[in-house]
Enzyme design. Structure first.
Site, short mmCIF file in Angstrom:
data_model
loop_
_atom_site.label_atom_id
_atom_site.label_comp_id
_atom_site.label_asym_id
_atom_site.label_seq_id
_atom_site.Cartn_x
_atom_site.Cartn_y
_atom_site.Cartn_z
N CYS A 126 13.10 -28.49 -21.57
CA CYS A 126 13.94 -28.01 -20.47
C CYS A 126 14.18 -26.51 -20.60
O CYS A 126 14.58 -26.02 -21.66
CB CYS A 126 15.27 -28.75 -20.50
SG CYS A 126 16.48 -28.14 -19.31
N CYS A 159 0.87 -1.18 0.00
CA CYS A 159 0.00 0.00 0.00
C CYS A 159 0.90 1.23 0.00
O CYS A 159 1.48 1.59 1.04
CB CYS A 159 -0.90 -0.03 1.23
SG CYS A 159 -2.13 1.28 1.28
#
Length: 326
Positions: free
Chosen positions: A159, A137
């Protein structure tokens, strides 16, 4: 990905060392900042809720510390919290933000500060959206919007050591990270993913500039540098974690991905079975997987599997490579 337990750990033991430090006297900060910026960032003030248009801006971009310019947050991690202050789920880097225990006003909160210059940014709470559960916030006054047209693309094709090695060589690609997407649990480990039980695919997340390389070109390269016709397999690597998959972030990306698949289908004798799935979350893999080829080029797997893949890539897409990598 940082979670609440990490925030508590850093508040108690200190955050990771910043990339740099900026220190100024109070008078120097006053000369640099507006009175309101100085009040918020240097005197730990709080701006009035809903006082900034930054709360309702959700377009791509990055957010830097208004005091020192350090990048703190990416617009892709911004969300509508309904609190009246800009809210984010993660910082851009683990060491971008520092955390202090704040016991003012009869409350116990975790204060968030710029790890570079100690500017007060706001507070962190554990009531954010999944998967991190965090809500940064922030005071809008503490942040400066930095325009950026960078975008992200997440896909898998076997991979991730192989795919990462290819895409780091491309012009317009700013960053490539190996990780996991498309599974059922939060923050999976490599061992868990390899079990095949989590549903995750080994993927890379590519941060790129669409002005230099397009989304479609990235997908053309992706589909041309692995075998998109084999189900849950790339060579000797077998399992759902090795599936061919593209995670789209919008309906337009989904349409574009399907168009590229259709375009390349005639080049293959068998049907392309690449999965198209909505993007939900990318979990960065363990550090020893990052830049694996660059750090282990002499390893047997790199020489036997990745080197031939890179040779094919360079023959097909030399014009797309960064000059210094040719």
């Amino acid at each position: 990905m940082l979670k609440w337990i990490d925030i508590i750990k850093y508040a108690n033991n200190g955050a990771p060392a910043p990339d740099r430090r900026v220190e100024k006297t109070e008078e120097e900060w006053k000369a640099l900042l507006t009175p309101e910026q100085f009040r918020i960032t240097r005197l730990k003030g709080t701006e009035r809720a809903h006082s900034s248009e930054l709360c309702s801006l959700f377009e791509p971009g990055k957010y830097a510390c208004v005091c020192c310019g350090t990048l703190l947050f990416d617009g892709s991690e911004k969300f509508e919290s309904g609190t009246g202050w800009p809210s984010f789920t993660q910082p851009v880097k683990e060491n971008a933000v520092a955390y202090h225990k704040d016991t003012t006003y009869g409350m116990v909160r975790i204060e968030a500060l710029c790890n570079t210059c100690d500017a007060h940014l706001g507070h962190v709470f554990e009531d954010g959206p999944k998967p991190s559960g965090l809500r940064y916030c922030m005071n809008a006054v503490s942040l400066e919007k930095v325009e950026s047209n960078e975008q992200k693309l997440t896909f898998g094709g076997g991979c991730f050591w192989c795919t990462e090695a290819v895409f780091t060589l491309l012009k317009g690609v700013a960053k490539v990270e190996s990780g996991y997407s498309g599974g059922k649990i939060d923050n999976p480990t490599y061992r868990e993913v390899c079990s095949g039980m989590t549903g995750h695919a080994e993927v890379i997340e590519v941060t790129y500039n669409p002005a230099e390389i397009s989304y479609k070109d990235l997908l053309r390269i992706h589909l041309s540098t692995h075998n998109p016709t084999t189900l849950n397999r790339q060579g000797a690597d077998v399992g759902t974690q090795y599936r061919s998959v593209i995670f789209y972030r919008s309906e337009q990306e989904k349409e574009d991905a399907q168009a590229v698949i259709d375009e390349l289908q005639e080049a293959y004798g068998d049907p392309i079975i690449t999965e198209l799935a909505p993007y939900e979350q990318f979990y960065k893999a363990e550090e020893y997987h990052q830049d694996y080829y660059a750090n282990n080029a002499e390893a047997g797997y790199c020489q036997a599997v990745i080197d031939p893949k890179l040779k094919k890539f360079k023959a097909l897409f030399r014009d797309k490579m960064k000059t210094e990598t040719i």
